[in-house]
Enzyme design. Structure first.
Site, short mmCIF file in Angstrom:
data_model
loop_
_atom_site.label_atom_id
_atom_site.label_comp_id
_atom_site.label_asym_id
_atom_site.label_seq_id
_atom_site.Cartn_x
_atom_site.Cartn_y
_atom_site.Cartn_z
N GLU A 184 70.96 -5.05 47.82
CA GLU A 184 72.14 -4.06 47.35
C GLU A 184 71.54 -3.62 46.11
OE1 GLU A 184 74.83 -7.75 46.00
OE2 GLU A 184 75.16 -7.29 47.74
N PRO A 185 70.87 -1.69 46.61
CA PRO A 185 70.18 -1.32 45.68
C PRO A 185 71.47 -0.34 45.52
CG PRO A 185 68.92 -0.63 47.54
CD PRO A 185 70.16 -1.89 47.91
N GLY A 186 71.91 -0.15 44.07
CA GLY A 186 73.02 0.83 43.64
C GLY A 186 72.28 1.52 42.68
N ARG A 187 72.04 1.52 41.98
CA ARG A 187 71.35 3.00 40.85
C ARG A 187 70.34 3.96 41.48
NH1 ARG A 187 72.27 2.35 35.90
NH2 ARG A 187 72.57 -0.62 36.12
N CYS A 200 89.36 12.65 21.81
CA CYS A 200 89.52 11.97 20.96
C CYS A 200 88.92 9.97 19.67
CB CYS A 200 91.25 11.49 20.07
SG CYS A 200 91.82 12.20 19.00
N GLU A 201 87.42 10.02 20.40
CA GLU A 201 86.94 9.16 19.43
C GLU A 201 85.72 9.34 18.82
OE1 GLU A 201 86.92 4.52 20.61
OE2 GLU A 201 88.59 6.63 22.18
N TYR A 231 76.83 0.84 27.23
CA TYR A 231 75.65 0.45 27.20
C TYR A 231 74.98 0.91 26.25
CZ TYR A 231 77.97 -0.46 32.38
OH TYR A 231 78.32 -0.85 32.85
C1 LIG Z 1 76.41 -8.03 42.92
C2 LIG Z 1 75.48 -6.64 43.10
N1 LIG Z 1 74.71 -6.55 44.21
C3 LIG Z 1 73.93 -5.00 43.91
C4 LIG Z 1 74.68 -4.37 42.60
C5 LIG Z 1 73.50 -2.74 42.61
O1 LIG Z 1 72.56 -3.49 41.18
P1 LIG Z 1 72.52 -2.11 40.93
O2 LIG Z 1 72.97 -0.91 41.12
O3 LIG Z 1 70.97 -2.43 39.67
O4 LIG Z 1 71.26 -1.66 42.45
C6 LIG Z 1 75.04 -4.89 41.28
C7 LIG Z 1 75.26 -4.57 40.43
O5 LIG Z 1 74.50 -4.39 39.43
C8 LIG Z 1 75.90 -6.33 41.81
O6 LIG Z 1 76.15 -6.85 40.63
N1 LIG Z 2 77.90 -0.73 35.55
C1 LIG Z 2 76.19 -1.29 34.99
C2 LIG Z 2 75.55 -1.32 35.98
C3 LIG Z 2 76.45 -1.84 36.71
C4 LIG Z 2 77.06 -3.64 36.83
C5 LIG Z 2 77.01 -4.15 38.47
N2 LIG Z 2 76.62 -5.49 38.58
C6 LIG Z 2 75.93 0.42 34.52
O1 LIG Z 2 76.29 1.22 34.34
O2 LIG Z 2 74.93 0.61 34.26
#
Ligand SMILES: Cc1ncc(COP(=O)(O)O)c(C=O)c1O
Ligand SMILES: N[C@@H](CCCC[NH3+])C(=O)O
Length: 443
Positions: free
Chosen positions: A290-293, A361-362, A334
Site C-alpha cells: 500500500e504505497p502512498g508517499r 496567525c501562528e 513532524y
Molecule cells: C495502513 C497504512 N497503509 C499505507 C500507508 C501509506 O504509507 P506511505 O504513504 O508511507 O506509503 C499508511 C500510512 O502510513 C498506512 O497507515
Molecule cells: N501523514 C503522514 C504519514 C502517513 C501516516 C499514515 N499512517 C506524513 O505526512 O508523513
C-alpha cells in the site's frame, strides 16, 4: 533544489514542470497552487507493477489514497492497474464517484463506523482490513444482516520499530492499530475471524510506518508475519492466501534523505517472502502493498507568491508566502524538511539564507527554516518541492484560508483537477440561527 521528475529550469530561467512554465501556471490559476507531475506519478505506479511482476509472486499494489485522494488521482491509478486503499467513507465515496472498480478497493481504519461498513458492503469492495475485535463483531453482524460474505484481512502489529518519526511509526506493540502478534491477540483474532459465517479470512496485514529508508524493518516484519502464519497453520489449520505488507517506502525530500529505488524495496520484500514463507503452505501467499508517499510525494510541487519580508539583523530573515500550514501542515506536525527555489528566477545563484513563513496567525506556521535563495522580493514565485503526499490531503481551512487549486501537468498541458475554494465555499456550511440573525429594519 533537487529537480524531481520532469521539473527543469527553462531558457527563461523559470521552473518548468510537465513542460509547463510555472509563471504561466500562476497567471492562469493563481497561487498557492499544487502542481502534480502526471508523468512521474505514472512512472512510480509502473515501477511497482513491474517490480512485482518480475518477482513472480501474486500481488496487488494498492495506492494509499490518504496520501492524496481526489477523483482525478483515483482515475490515474485505476488506469495504471493499481488497487486502492481507503480509510474513510469520504475516500471511499471519492473512489466510487471516480468509477474505481469496487472489487479492488481495500478499506482500512481503526474505527470504522457502522455506516461506513454498510456503505462499503453495499458497494461490494474487495476487502476490509479489520483492526480490532469490536470491528470484527460489527462487520459480521452487518454482513449477516445483509446476507453478504465479505473478505477480511486482519491487521497485525509485528513488533517492529521502524526508524522514522514516532507519529508515523505504527508497527510497535504500543500502537492504536491492529492485533499484537507478540501478546497472542493476533492468534486469538484469527480464531475468532475464521469462525465467522459471513467473513472470509483472506490473510493478514502489517504496516510498520512511513518514510522508511531501509529494508530491514520490512524484512523483519515478513519474518514475524511468516512465523505467525506458521503457528496459525499448525495450531488452527488456517492458511493465509494474502499477506499485505502496507506502505511506508521513503522518498527524497532534502539532501541527506537516502531512499531506495522502488525495485529495491520490492525485491527485498519478495525475497523475504520467498525465504520465510517457504514450506509453510503448498503455494506462496499473494503479496499486497500500500504505497502512498512513494507514488505521489515527489511528483507534487507547491507554488506560492512571495509577500512580505522581515529582516531581523543578526538573527533571521523571514520571507512570507501566501500559503503555509493550511496547505502543508507537515513541518508543524513532524518537523518535516523541504527544499525550495525562486521559481521565476531559478537560474540565479543563492545569495542569502532565509526562513519561509506562512500567513497563518501562528508562530509555528513555518514551511522551511533556513533555505538558500536569491534575495526574494514581493511578487516572486517560490516553489516547494515534494509536496504531492499528505499536503492537499491534510490541508485545512485554519484562519478560514481557502484551500488551493490543484493542476495536473504533462506534455506542456495543464488540467485543473481541483478548483480553488471560493469565499462562498468557506461559509457554505455555516448556519446562523434566526434568533441571532441580523434583522433588516424596514424603513
Ligand atoms: C495502513 C497504512 N497503509 C499505507 C500507508 C501509506 O504509507 P506511505 O504513504 O508511507 O506509503 C499508511 C500510512 O502510513 C498506512 O497507515
Ligand atoms: N501523514 C503522514 C504519514 C502517513 C501516516 C499514515 N499512517 C506524513 O505526512 O508523513
Amino acid at each position: 533544489m533537487f529537480l524531481h521528475g520532469t521539473s527543469r529550469i527553462n531558457d527563461a530561467g523559470h521552473l518548468e514542470i510537465g513542460g509547463c512554465d510555472v509563471t504561466e501556471l500562476k497567471a492562469e490559476y493563481g497561487t498557492p497552487l499544487y502542481i502534480l507531475d502526471e508523468q512521474l506519478v505514472r512512472r512510480r505506479c509502473r515501477e511497482y507493477m513491474e517490480a512485482f511482476t518480475a518477482s513472480g509472486l501474486g500481488f496487488q499494489v494498492a495506492y494509499a489514497s490518504k496520501a492524496f485522494s481526489i477523483m482525478a488521482m483515483v482515475r490515474l491509478v485505476d488506469e495504471e492497474g493499481l488497487s486502492l486503499d481507503v480509510v474513510s467513507d469520504g475516500e471511499l465515496y471519492t473512489a466510487l464517484q471516480a468509477g474505481f472498480p469496487a472489487g479492488r478497493i481495500h478499506f482500512h481504519g481503526n474505527n470504522k463506523t457502522p455506516d461506513e461498513i454498510e456503505m462499503a458492503i453495499d458497494a461490494g469492495i474487495g476487502c476490509f482490513v479489520v483492526d480490532n475485535l469490536v470491528e470484527l463483531g460489527l462487520l459480521q453482524a452487518i454482513a449477516a444482516r445483509k446476507e453478504a460474505t465479505v473478505n477480511v484481512l486482519l491487521r497485525v502489529t509485528p513488533g517492529v520499530e521502524a526508524h522514522t518519526h514516532e507519529y508515523t511509526s505504527t508497527g510497535q506493540t504500543d500502537s492504536k492499530f491492529g492485533f499484537d502478534i507478540g501478546n497472542g491477540a493476533a492468534y486469538e483474532a484469527v480464531k475468532v475471524a475464521a469462525g465467522q459465517p459471513n467473513l472470509k479470512l483472506l490473510g493478514v496485514h502489517s504496516h510498520i510506518g512511513s518514510q522508511i529508508f531501509e529494508t530491514d524493518g520490512f524484512q523483519l516484519a515478513v519474518e514475524r508475519v511468516a512465523g505467525f502464519a506458521r503457528s496459525v497453520k499448525e495450531g488452527l489449520n488456517v492458511e493465509f492466501q494474502v499477506v499485505n505488507l502496507g506502505g511506508g517506502f521513503g522518498i527524497r525530500y532534502v539532501e541527506g534523505d537516502t531512499p531506495l529505488q522502488v525495485s529495491e524495496y520490492v525485491g527485498a520484500i519478495s525475497d523475504a517472502v520467498k525465504t520465510y514463507f517457504a514450506g509453510i503452505y503448498s503455494k506462496l501467499p499473494q503479496i499486497w502493498v500500500e504505497p502512498g508517499r512513494s507514488i505521489v510525494g515527489d511528483a507534487g510541487t507547491t507554488l506560492y507568491t512571495v509577500g512580505t519580508q522581515k529582516d531581523i539583523p543578526g538573527v533571521r530573515k523571514y520571507v512570507a508566502v501566501d500559503g503555509g500550514m493550511t496547505d502543508n501542515p507537515r513541518p508543524a506536525l513532524y518537523q518535516s524538511k523541504y527544499e525550495a527555489l525562486l521559481a521565476n528566477r531559478a537560474d540565479e545563484a543563492a545569495t542569502e539564507t532565509v526562513s519561509i513563513a506562512g500567513k497563518c496567525c501562528e508562530s509555528g506556521d513555518m514551511l522551511i527554516w533556513d533555505v538558500e535563495l536569491p534575495e526574494a522580493n514581493s511578487g516572486d514565485l517560490l516553489a516547494v518541492a515534494c509536496t504531492g503526499a499528505y499536503n492537499y490531503s491534510m490541508a485545512s481551512n485554519y484562519n478560514r484560508i481557502r484551500r488551493p487549486a490543484v493542476v495536473f501537468v504533462q506534455n506542456g498541458q495543464s488540467d485543473l483537477v481541483v478548483r480553488r475554494e471560493s469565499h462562498q465555499d468557506i461559509i457554505v456550511n455555516d448556519i446562523v440561527p434566526a434568533r441571532i440573525a441580523k434583522q433588516t429594519v424596514a424603513k
